[in-house]
Design an enzyme around this catalytic site. Structure first.
Site, PDB file in Angstrom:
ATOM      1  N   ASP A  16      10.935  60.629 -54.699  1.00 55.89           N
ATOM      2  CA  ASP A  16       9.519  60.325 -54.612  1.00 55.89           C
ATOM      3  C   ASP A  16       9.361  59.284 -53.495  1.00 55.89           C
ATOM      4  O   ASP A  16      10.323  58.581 -53.170  1.00 55.89           O
ATOM      5  CB  ASP A  16       9.075  59.762 -55.970  1.00 55.89           C
ATOM      6  CG  ASP A  16       7.684  59.207 -55.934  1.00 55.89           C
ATOM      7  OD1 ASP A  16       6.761  59.943 -55.542  1.00 55.89           O
ATOM      8  OD2 ASP A  16       7.508  58.024 -56.303  1.00 55.89           O
ATOM      9  N   LEU A  17       8.188  59.153 -52.905  1.00 55.10           N
ATOM     10  CA  LEU A  17       7.982  58.145 -51.852  1.00 55.10           C
ATOM     11  C   LEU A  17       7.307  56.878 -52.395  1.00 55.10           C
ATOM     12  O   LEU A  17       7.924  55.827 -52.482  1.00 55.10           O
ATOM     13  CB  LEU A  17       7.141  58.734 -50.707  1.00 55.10           C
ATOM     14  CG  LEU A  17       7.780  59.839 -49.854  1.00 55.10           C
ATOM     15  CD1 LEU A  17       6.753  60.392 -48.851  1.00 55.10           C
ATOM     16  CD2 LEU A  17       8.986  59.300 -49.091  1.00 55.10           C
ATOM     17  N   ASP A  18       6.019  57.001 -52.768  1.00 54.65           N
ATOM     18  CA  ASP A  18       5.210  55.824 -53.131  1.00 54.65           C
ATOM     19  C   ASP A  18       5.769  55.099 -54.351  1.00 54.65           C
ATOM     20  O   ASP A  18       6.000  55.711 -55.399  1.00 54.65           O
ATOM     21  CB  ASP A  18       3.765  56.244 -53.443  1.00 54.65           C
ATOM     22  CG  ASP A  18       3.066  56.863 -52.246  1.00 54.65           C
ATOM     23  OD1 ASP A  18       3.466  56.577 -51.103  1.00 54.65           O
ATOM     24  OD2 ASP A  18       2.109  57.634 -52.466  1.00 54.65           O
TER      25      ASP A  18
HETATM   26 MG   LIG Z   1       5.654  57.166 -57.031  1.00 53.02          MG
END
Ligand SMILES: [Mg+2]
Length: 238
Positions: A16-18
């Site tokens: 995942d990024l955020d």
């Molecule tokens: Mg996230």
């Protein structure tokens, strides 16, 4: 690092990024503020637009088109366009204005200070495994220096329904040519990342940087394989 299930073989990692690779909270606050100011300043008829008006437009769009939430960028663009139409701009001007607003949004959305720890960790992991980014959001890793670590990036909308739906998890396995059970997905969200990955047969690592308690968090449903509080802990798996 906490272990809740035995880890199996690992042939690739997905991220995942955020809020997994960087703290996204401040980025979002600033981006929302700058975006609203941009739209207000775009045309005198939009000067009084409030973020609550914008929120209502988004909800109206989602009610009319329930699947639109999978593509957060298009959803946002349409809401800006609608705000401009409601303010009396022509269809053509509203489209031009919405595109300009989205270019401004993209700039702030990807103005992210990535911690050195993230760079160091991804660089080490990438020497051993292919890494893939899977995001429900609209951050663009090529704009904040993370793109080179990833074999490819999948985003909800263009690449399928948003997590926890399994579209992008399956697509990642297919494109990597690796069985789902040999992929470890790393993310901060217990529903979209942990439950989503486990339900489709992947292994899951929950990153818990804000010291949450797995046994107390309301959306905790399925145990991850492992829990970490810092990204760098993943290098112990090498
Ligand atoms: Mg996230």
């Amino acid at each position: 690092m906490r272990f809740y299930r035995p880890l199996g073989q690992i042939a690739a990692l997905t991220f995942d990024l955020d809020d997994t690779l960087y703290d996204n909270r401040q980025v979002i606050r600033r981006t929302e503020k700058e975006s609203l100011e941009f739209v207000r300043g775009y045309h005198p008829a939009l000067q009084a637009l409030e973020s609550s008006d914008f929120h209502q437009l988004r909800q109206a769009l989602r009610q009319a088109e329930p699947e639109i939430y999978h593509d957060v960028t298009e959803w946002r663009r349409r809401a800006v366009e609608l705000a401009m139409l409601n303010a009396g701009l022509s269809a053509r001007d509203a489209t031009i204005g919405a595109n300009a607003a989205m270019a401004n949004f993209a700039h702030w959305r990807s103005a992210i200070d990535v911690p050195q720890e993230t760079h160091d960790t991804l660089a080490k992991l990438a020497e051993k495994w292919p890494l893939v980014a899977i995001t429900n959001g609209n951050a663009q890793p090529e704009l904040f220096g993370l793109n080179d670590y990833f074999t490819f990036v999948l985003r909800a909308g263009p690449d399928g329904r948003s997590k926890p739906f399994s579209d992008m998890y399956h697509l990642a396995a297919e494109r990597l040519n690796v069985p789902l059970e040999q992929i470890l997905h790393v993310g901060d969200d217990l529903t979209t990342d942990v439950a989503g990955a486990i339900r489709c047969g992947m292994q899951a690592c929950w990153i818990n940087p804000f010291d949450g308690d797995l046994m107390q968090i309301a959306d905790s449903r399925l145990l991850p394989h492992i829990e970490i509080s810092r990204l760098a802990s993943l290098t112990t798996l090498i």
